[in-house]
Enzyme design. Structure first.
Site, PDB file in Angstrom:
ATOM      1  N   TYR A  50      -0.119  11.561 -10.139  1.00 49.03           N
ATOM      2  CA  TYR A  50      -0.408  10.472  -9.183  1.00 49.03           C
ATOM      3  C   TYR A  50      -0.955   9.253  -9.917  1.00 49.03           C
ATOM      4  N   THR A  74      -5.661   2.047  -7.570  1.00 50.52           N
ATOM      5  CA  THR A  74      -6.752   3.016  -7.508  1.00 50.52           C
ATOM      6  C   THR A  74      -7.588   3.013  -8.790  1.00 50.52           C
ATOM      7  N   ASP A  75      -8.825   3.463  -8.667  1.00 53.43           N
ATOM      8  CA  ASP A  75      -9.664   3.586  -9.869  1.00 53.43           C
ATOM      9  C   ASP A  75      -9.196   4.725 -10.770  1.00 53.43           C
ATOM     10  N   GLU A  76      -8.329   5.617 -10.227  1.00 49.27           N
ATOM     11  CA  GLU A  76      -7.902   6.774 -11.025  1.00 49.27           C
ATOM     12  C   GLU A  76      -7.083   6.379 -12.247  1.00 49.27           C
ATOM     13  N   HIS A 132      -8.476  17.983 -13.631  1.00 51.89           N
ATOM     14  CA  HIS A 132      -9.445  17.390 -12.691  1.00 51.89           C
ATOM     15  C   HIS A 132     -10.353  16.369 -13.390  1.00 51.89           C
ATOM     16  N   GLU A 164       2.869   7.624  -2.368  1.00 52.14           N
ATOM     17  CA  GLU A 164       2.423   9.014  -2.286  1.00 52.14           C
ATOM     18  C   GLU A 164       1.013   8.985  -2.855  1.00 52.14           C
ATOM     19  N   SER A 165       0.040   9.535  -2.102  1.00 52.64           N
ATOM     20  CA  SER A 165      -1.354   9.248  -2.461  1.00 52.64           C
ATOM     21  C   SER A 165      -2.220  10.470  -2.768  1.00 52.64           C
ATOM     22  N   LYS A 196       0.610   5.448 -10.448  1.00 48.39           N
ATOM     23  CA  LYS A 196      -0.067   4.218 -10.005  1.00 48.39           C
ATOM     24  C   LYS A 196      -0.291   3.287 -11.198  1.00 48.39           C
ATOM     25  N   ASN A 218     -19.376  16.341  -5.561  1.00 45.79           N
ATOM     26  CA  ASN A 218     -18.672  16.939  -4.416  1.00 45.79           C
ATOM     27  C   ASN A 218     -19.555  17.917  -3.648  1.00 45.79           C
ATOM     28  N   ASP A 238      -9.976  25.633  -9.936  1.00 46.25           N
ATOM     29  CA  ASP A 238     -10.090  24.187 -10.132  1.00 46.25           C
ATOM     30  C   ASP A 238      -8.728  23.497 -10.076  1.00 46.25           C
ATOM     31  N   LEU A 245       0.814  -1.228   0.000  1.00 43.73           N
ATOM     32  CA  LEU A 245       0.000   0.000   0.000  1.00 43.73           C
ATOM     33  C   LEU A 245       0.839   1.266   0.000  1.00 43.73           C
TER      34      LEU A 245
HETATM   35  P1  NAD Z   1      -1.694   7.489   2.845  1.00 46.12           P
HETATM   36  O1  NAD Z   1      -1.041   8.621   2.130  1.00 46.12           O
HETATM   37  O2  NAD Z   1      -2.625   7.751   3.959  1.00 46.12           O
HETATM   38  O3  NAD Z   1      -0.573   6.509   3.413  1.00 46.12           O
HETATM   39  C1  NAD Z   1       0.566   6.151   2.682  1.00 46.12           C
HETATM   40  C2  NAD Z   1       1.525   5.475   3.642  1.00 46.12           C
HETATM   41  O4  NAD Z   1       2.694   5.083   2.874  1.00 46.12           O
HETATM   42  C3  NAD Z   1       2.034   6.387   4.774  1.00 46.12           C
HETATM   43  O5  NAD Z   1       2.049   5.679   5.991  1.00 46.12           O
HETATM   44  C4  NAD Z   1       3.449   6.748   4.335  1.00 46.12           C
HETATM   45  O6  NAD Z   1       4.313   6.993   5.426  1.00 46.12           O
HETATM   46  C5  NAD Z   1       3.849   5.500   3.581  1.00 46.12           C
HETATM   47  N1  NAD Z   1       4.914   5.765   2.606  1.00 46.12           N
HETATM   48  C6  NAD Z   1       4.959   6.767   1.693  1.00 46.12           C
HETATM   49  N2  NAD Z   1       6.110   6.699   1.001  1.00 46.12           N
HETATM   50  C7  NAD Z   1       6.775   5.622   1.487  1.00 46.12           C
HETATM   51  C8  NAD Z   1       8.039   5.024   1.172  1.00 46.12           C
HETATM   52  N3  NAD Z   1       8.835   5.541   0.237  1.00 46.12           N
HETATM   53  N4  NAD Z   1       8.403   3.923   1.857  1.00 46.12           N
HETATM   54  C9  NAD Z   1       7.607   3.397   2.817  1.00 46.12           C
HETATM   55  N5  NAD Z   1       6.434   3.926   3.171  1.00 46.12           N
HETATM   56  C10 NAD Z   1       6.031   5.029   2.508  1.00 46.12           C
HETATM   57  O7  NAD Z   1      -2.380   6.634   1.695  1.00 46.12           O
HETATM   58  P2  NAD Z   1      -3.749   5.819   1.701  1.00 46.12           P
HETATM   59  O8  NAD Z   1      -4.843   6.740   1.361  1.00 46.12           O
HETATM   60  O9  NAD Z   1      -3.827   4.985   2.914  1.00 46.12           O
HETATM   61  O10 NAD Z   1      -3.507   4.890   0.423  1.00 46.12           O
HETATM   62  C11 NAD Z   1      -2.846   3.638   0.543  1.00 46.12           C
HETATM   63  C12 NAD Z   1      -2.772   2.984  -0.812  1.00 46.12           C
HETATM   64  O11 NAD Z   1      -4.085   2.796  -1.321  1.00 46.12           O
HETATM   65  C13 NAD Z   1      -2.031   3.798  -1.856  1.00 46.12           C
HETATM   66  O12 NAD Z   1      -1.287   2.907  -2.644  1.00 46.12           O
HETATM   67  C14 NAD Z   1      -3.129   4.456  -2.664  1.00 46.12           C
HETATM   68  O13 NAD Z   1      -2.699   4.685  -3.981  1.00 46.12           O
HETATM   69  C15 NAD Z   1      -4.198   3.400  -2.599  1.00 46.12           C
HETATM   70  N6  NAD Z   1      -5.589   3.896  -2.705  1.00 46.12           N
HETATM   71  C16 NAD Z   1      -6.032   4.900  -1.891  1.00 46.12           C
HETATM   72  C17 NAD Z   1      -7.358   5.310  -1.968  1.00 46.12           C
HETATM   73  C18 NAD Z   1      -7.911   6.399  -1.074  1.00 46.12           C
HETATM   74  O14 NAD Z   1      -9.043   6.823  -1.282  1.00 46.12           O
HETATM   75  N7  NAD Z   1      -7.190   6.876  -0.085  1.00 46.12           N
HETATM   76  C19 NAD Z   1      -8.222   4.693  -2.874  1.00 46.12           C
HETATM   77  C20 NAD Z   1      -7.734   3.681  -3.704  1.00 46.12           C
HETATM   78  C21 NAD Z   1      -6.400   3.285  -3.604  1.00 46.12           C
HETATM   79  O1  DAU Z   2     -10.376   7.402  -6.404  1.00 45.29           O
HETATM   80  C1  DAU Z   2      -9.389   6.925  -5.533  1.00 45.29           C
HETATM   81  C2  DAU Z   2      -8.484   8.061  -5.139  1.00 45.29           C
HETATM   82  O2  DAU Z   2      -9.247   8.912  -4.289  1.00 45.29           O
HETATM   83  C3  DAU Z   2      -7.219   7.606  -4.443  1.00 45.29           C
HETATM   84  O3  DAU Z   2      -6.444   6.833  -5.334  1.00 45.29           O
HETATM   85  C4  DAU Z   2      -6.400   8.801  -3.957  1.00 45.29           C
HETATM   86  O4  DAU Z   2      -5.281   8.350  -3.210  1.00 45.29           O
HETATM   87  C5  DAU Z   2      -7.279   9.659  -3.075  1.00 45.29           C
HETATM   88  O5  DAU Z   2      -6.567  10.830  -2.711  1.00 45.29           O
HETATM   89  C6  DAU Z   2      -8.571  10.036  -3.790  1.00 45.29           C
HETATM   90  O6  DAU Z   2      -8.314  10.976  -4.867  1.00 45.29           O
HETATM   91  P1  DAU Z   2      -9.268  12.233  -5.149  1.00 45.29           P
HETATM   92  O7  DAU Z   2      -8.493  13.246  -5.868  1.00 45.29           O
HETATM   93  O8  DAU Z   2     -10.559  11.806  -5.736  1.00 45.29           O
HETATM   94  O9  DAU Z   2      -9.555  12.667  -3.612  1.00 45.29           O
HETATM   95  P2  DAU Z   2      -9.578  14.105  -2.887  1.00 45.29           P
HETATM   96  O10 DAU Z   2     -10.096  13.853  -1.503  1.00 45.29           O
HETATM   97  O11 DAU Z   2      -8.289  14.821  -3.039  1.00 45.29           O
HETATM   98  O12 DAU Z   2     -10.666  14.880  -3.704  1.00 45.29           O
HETATM   99  C7  DAU Z   2     -11.999  14.406  -3.825  1.00 45.29           C
HETATM  100  C8  DAU Z   2     -12.769  15.378  -4.705  1.00 45.29           C
HETATM  101  O13 DAU Z   2     -12.908  16.614  -4.001  1.00 45.29           O
HETATM  102  C9  DAU Z   2     -12.057  15.715  -6.003  1.00 45.29           C
HETATM  103  O14 DAU Z   2     -13.022  15.902  -7.034  1.00 45.29           O
HETATM  104  C10 DAU Z   2     -11.371  17.041  -5.718  1.00 45.29           C
HETATM  105  C11 DAU Z   2     -12.310  17.714  -4.718  1.00 45.29           C
HETATM  106  N1  DAU Z   2     -11.649  18.600  -3.734  1.00 45.29           N
HETATM  107  C12 DAU Z   2     -10.613  18.109  -3.022  1.00 45.29           C
HETATM  108  C13 DAU Z   2      -9.947  18.905  -2.107  1.00 45.29           C
HETATM  109  C14 DAU Z   2      -8.765  18.372  -1.329  1.00 45.29           C
HETATM  110  C15 DAU Z   2     -12.120  19.890  -3.538  1.00 45.29           C
HETATM  111  O15 DAU Z   2     -13.093  20.315  -4.179  1.00 45.29           O
HETATM  112  N2  DAU Z   2     -11.464  20.691  -2.641  1.00 45.29           N
HETATM  113  C16 DAU Z   2     -10.382  20.251  -1.927  1.00 45.29           C
HETATM  114  O16 DAU Z   2      -9.830  21.049  -1.136  1.00 45.29           O
END
Ligand code: NAD
Ligand code: DAU
Length: 355
Positions: A163, A138-140, A297, A92-93, A167, A262, A293, A89
């Protein structure tokens, strides 16, 4: 399929101190005493060991601080602990950060994934029985949908942000290592998660924190962008299932069947927050501010999760109303956590992003 055997197995979870990773680690450590779970995390700004306080003393859990981009360290721990399974997992996310610093995303998400694959391959060579590399994606990677349609596992990759490009690239490397070197792998691509312990740079925790402090709620563009939201515990359940029951070389889409524009989501969040904080009805909505924006996006994400439902019997267990309410309650009950993670470097990030 990754079968448990009677003897103990060492599993590596990367990024376990982050948002989703911490929920995955908790589930695995508590549910599988026969596994020893190693959590490799660099503790970047997004990683926080406070997320795992309740399990840190468990006998079948060890934290390893290190970066997946540190080739020597990665190779050393694979030799030492002989991981039979990897759930990857660490990444950078955050999309907005990838726009400011794309190279950091290439390093961690692409190079880091390759170094893990190399170390796994070097350890087991051709002895792949009972081994598995599970890549969390991710679905992105599928890009953006128009007003209709869904992402299926066969949807062509079309990433738009640094990003999602990083991925997508890491997904391709996992698949390529599977084809070329026979590494047994599975991949899942999930929609937007929400829940406890999410860093307040992502929409829901950022807006909860801003409402608490009466700060503006920066909605990008016209607010008509659509995301499909899934409660993080349901993602952790799906990850457990895919890891154990997923078919080798398959991809599984995971989603909430829960699309929100949103602006509608933000208004719902404001209503909940008004009630929970005892504020006047409509008070938090006054904080909504439309801002510039996000470049590139994506208009809409929506997951067709029928494959994981049909083949592995997974579906979300928590409704959005319930999940959102629990999530807000968690942040309100854990203001110390919020204050800790928003001190220091967070201020600098916030000013730069929302100047
Ligand atoms: P997050 O940013 O909260 O956590 C990422 C973690 O990875 C942190 O603990 C960070 O310290 C660690 N990390 C970053 N760089 C590292 C490195 N070089 N070596 C070791 N550890 C490192 O992320 P998240 O939201 O928990 O997402 C986890 C995974 O799930 C990611 O791969 C992301 O792409 C995927 N994902 C996230 C979402 C979402 O909505 N958050 C949705 C779909 C997929
Ligand atoms: O779809 C899965 C992805 O969802 C994950 O892979 C990513 O790690 C996770 O960050 C997330 O990406 P999004 O870009 O969709 O999430 P975020 O919460 O950054 O933004 C959600 C929506 O809200 C997006 O359309 C952008 C908008 N937004 C976000 C922020 C931070 C705003 O309008 N204002 C904001 O300040």
């Amino acid at each position: 399929m990754f079968n448990k055997s009677i003897r103990s197995k060492n599993l590596l979870v990367t990024g376990g101190a982050g948002f989703i990773g911490s929920h995955v680690i908790r589930r695995l450590v508590n549910k599988y005493p026969e596994y020893h779970i190693y959590n490799l995390d660099a503790l970047t700004y997004a990683g926080n060991l406070e997320n795992l306080i309740d399990i840190e003393g468990k006998e079948n859990y060890t934290f390893l601080r290190g970066s997946i981009t540190d080739e020597d360290y990665v190779s050393t721990i694979f030799k030492e602990y002989r991981f039979e399974g990897v759930i990857h997992l660490a990444a950078e996310s955050h999309v907005d950060r990838s726009i400011t610093d794309p190279l950091a995303f290439a390093k961690t998400n692409i190079l880091g994934t390759m170094l893990l694959l190399n170390a796994f391959r070097a350890l087991w060579k051709d002895n792949w029985k009972g081994k598995r590399f599970y890549h969390i994606s991710t679905d992105e990677v599928y890009g953006s949908l128009g007003k209709t349609g869904f992402f299926e596992e066969t949807t062509p990759y079309d990433p738009n942000s640094p990003y999602s490009a990083s991925k997508a690239s890491s997904d391709h490397f996992v698949r390529a290592y599977g084809e070329t070197y026979n590494i047994p792998y599975v991949i899942s691509n999930c929609s937007n998660n929400y829940g406890a312990n999410q860093f307040p740079e992502k929409l829901i925790p950022l807006f909860i924190n801003n409402i608490i402090h009466n700060r503006p709620l920066p909605v990008y563009g016209d607010g008509n962008y659509t995301r499909d939201w899934l409660y993080v515990i349901d993602h952790a359940i799906a990850i457990d299932l895919v890891f154990h029951k997923g078919i080798n070389k398959e991809t599984y889409n995971i989603g909430g069947f829960n699309e929100w524009k949103n602006i509608d989501l933000v208004k719902l969040l404001c209503q909940h927050m008004d009630e929970k904080l005892g504020r006047e009805k409509g008070g938090s909505e006054q904080l909504i501010t439309y801002v510039k924006d996000r470049p590139g996006h994506d208009l809409r994400y929506a997951i067709d999760a029928s494959k994981i439902n049909r083949d592995l019997g997974w579906s979300p267990t928590v409704t959005f109303e319930e999940g959102l309410s629990k999530t807000i309650d968690w942040y309100l009950a854990n203001e110390d956590w919020l204050n800790n993670v928003t001190s220091g470097a967070y201020q600098q990030y916030y000013e730069l992003q929302y100047q």
